[in-house]
Design a protein around this motif. Sequence first.
Motif, mmCIF file in Angstrom:
data_model
loop_
_atom_site.group_PDB
_atom_site.id
_atom_site.type_symbol
_atom_site.label_atom_id
_atom_site.label_comp_id
_atom_site.label_asym_id
_atom_site.label_seq_id
_atom_site.Cartn_x
_atom_site.Cartn_y
_atom_site.Cartn_z
ATOM 1 N N ARG A 1 -7.730 -5.435 8.885
ATOM 2 C CA ARG A 1 -6.459 -6.021 8.248
ATOM 3 C C ARG A 1 -5.543 -4.851 7.679
ATOM 4 O O ARG A 1 -4.597 -4.998 7.249
ATOM 5 C CB ARG A 1 -6.875 -6.607 7.034
ATOM 6 C CG ARG A 1 -7.983 -7.762 7.168
ATOM 7 C CD ARG A 1 -7.915 -9.005 6.104
ATOM 8 N NE ARG A 1 -8.217 -8.537 4.976
ATOM 9 C CZ ARG A 1 -9.175 -8.048 4.072
ATOM 10 N NH1 ARG A 1 -10.375 -8.321 4.502
ATOM 11 N NH2 ARG A 1 -9.232 -7.810 2.798
ATOM 12 N N LEU A 2 -6.109 -3.431 7.902
ATOM 13 C CA LEU A 2 -5.252 -2.381 7.410
ATOM 14 C C LEU A 2 -4.365 -1.580 8.579
ATOM 15 O O LEU A 2 -5.105 -1.351 9.476
ATOM 16 C CB LEU A 2 -5.959 -1.622 6.761
ATOM 17 C CG LEU A 2 -6.932 -1.888 5.385
ATOM 18 C CD1 LEU A 2 -7.546 -1.168 4.887
ATOM 19 C CD2 LEU A 2 -5.746 -2.141 4.332
ATOM 20 N N PRO A 3 -3.223 -1.403 8.160
ATOM 21 C CA PRO A 3 -2.419 -0.606 9.352
ATOM 22 C C PRO A 3 -3.251 0.531 9.987
ATOM 23 O O PRO A 3 -3.082 1.043 11.036
ATOM 24 C CB PRO A 3 -1.419 -0.300 8.550
ATOM 25 C CG PRO A 3 -1.091 -1.020 7.404
ATOM 26 C CD PRO A 3 -2.527 -1.532 7.258
ATOM 27 N N ALA A 4 -3.796 1.664 9.088
ATOM 28 C CA ALA A 4 -4.319 2.768 9.507
ATOM 29 C C ALA A 4 -6.053 2.265 10.191
ATOM 30 O O ALA A 4 -6.354 3.302 10.841
ATOM 31 C CB ALA A 4 -4.734 3.772 8.542
ATOM 32 N N GLY A 5 -6.134 1.131 9.935
ATOM 33 C CA GLY A 5 -7.559 0.918 10.660
ATOM 34 C C GLY A 5 -8.729 1.328 9.877
ATOM 35 O O GLY A 5 -9.723 1.339 10.328
ATOM 36 N N ARG A 6 -8.445 1.701 8.581
ATOM 37 C CA ARG A 6 -9.505 2.186 7.593
ATOM 38 C C ARG A 6 -8.904 2.196 6.386
ATOM 39 O O ARG A 6 -7.665 2.105 5.964
ATOM 40 C CB ARG A 6 -9.783 3.570 7.963
ATOM 41 C CG ARG A 6 -8.923 4.641 7.805
ATOM 42 C CD ARG A 6 -9.325 6.197 8.156
ATOM 43 N NE ARG A 6 -8.371 7.047 8.231
ATOM 44 C CZ ARG A 6 -7.799 7.563 6.976
ATOM 45 N NH1 ARG A 6 -8.293 7.476 5.875
ATOM 46 N NH2 ARG A 6 -6.677 8.859 7.123
ATOM 47 N N LEU A 7 -10.009 2.100 5.168
ATOM 48 C CA LEU A 7 -9.340 2.430 3.868
ATOM 49 C C LEU A 7 -9.120 3.781 3.515
ATOM 50 O O LEU A 7 -9.219 4.854 4.428
ATOM 51 C CB LEU A 7 -10.561 2.146 2.863
ATOM 52 C CG LEU A 7 -10.920 0.617 2.623
ATOM 53 C CD1 LEU A 7 -11.313 -0.242 3.772
ATOM 54 C CD2 LEU A 7 -11.719 0.481 1.301
ATOM 55 N N ALA A 8 -8.222 4.089 2.512
ATOM 56 C CA ALA A 8 -7.956 5.498 2.074
ATOM 57 C C ALA A 8 -9.156 6.422 1.773
ATOM 58 O O ALA A 8 -10.318 5.805 1.323
ATOM 59 C CB ALA A 8 -7.016 5.327 0.914
#
Length: 257
Positions: A214-221
């Motif tokens: 669900r995240l644009p970068a495809g990962r968490l920070a």
Amino acid sequence: MLLEDKVVLVSGGTAGVGASVARAAARAGASVAVTGRRREPGEKVAAELRELGAAALYRPCDVADPAQVRAAVDSVVAEFGRVDGLVNAAGLTDRGSLVDTTPELFDRQIAINLKGPFFAMQAVVQDMLRRGAPGSIVNIGSEAAHGGAPVLAPYVAAKAGLAGLTKNAAHAHRFDRIRINQLNIGWTDTEGEDLTQRRFHGAGDDWRERAAERLPAGRLADPDEIAGMVVLLLSDRSGVVTGSVLDWDQAVIGAHD
């Protein structure tokens, strides 16, 4: 070596983002003190910092107690002679909505996420003023300060208050050359977040993968990425910047599809 010969105190430096900040500060040349409630992980982080070549120490501290905060800062000043940089990274993310938050949870959120940073800044700024020395403070905020999810009501209240405090303190001490900024971070992959997802949301072992979809970068920070920004804000490389509350997230606050 952006922090060469600096003394940096990281509140909540025993795990998560705080521990990453402590390691990054050590690599940047600083002497580093970390505080936290749990002695074993605190001593472990301090040992890691010494392996990196930094002078380092751990001091036990529950930031909800101003007396413990004062004692920790005084102890670091006694050991290293001063504090040049403070990072307020200790935090509590326990869930609660407007309708189900108890007074006890509200008070605990305010105590850890707002009162703790307030009195840590007070103690450190007083030391800087006594020495007539400049300094830099970075508060770890949250993009939830802009409104957040319904289950974060007391957390949002505390983090929004922290943003206001950051600006107030930065304005008050700008002519003392004490720079105070805040980094509002988004969804970050830490051991604390893993516990939160499992405890409050019934998440399984694949929750990171599901979140990544669900995240644009495809990962968490990544905490190490955040730590790099914190070191920059602590250092002279960030120039005259003070009173800034920076959103460090994949979401664009205020934008809509």
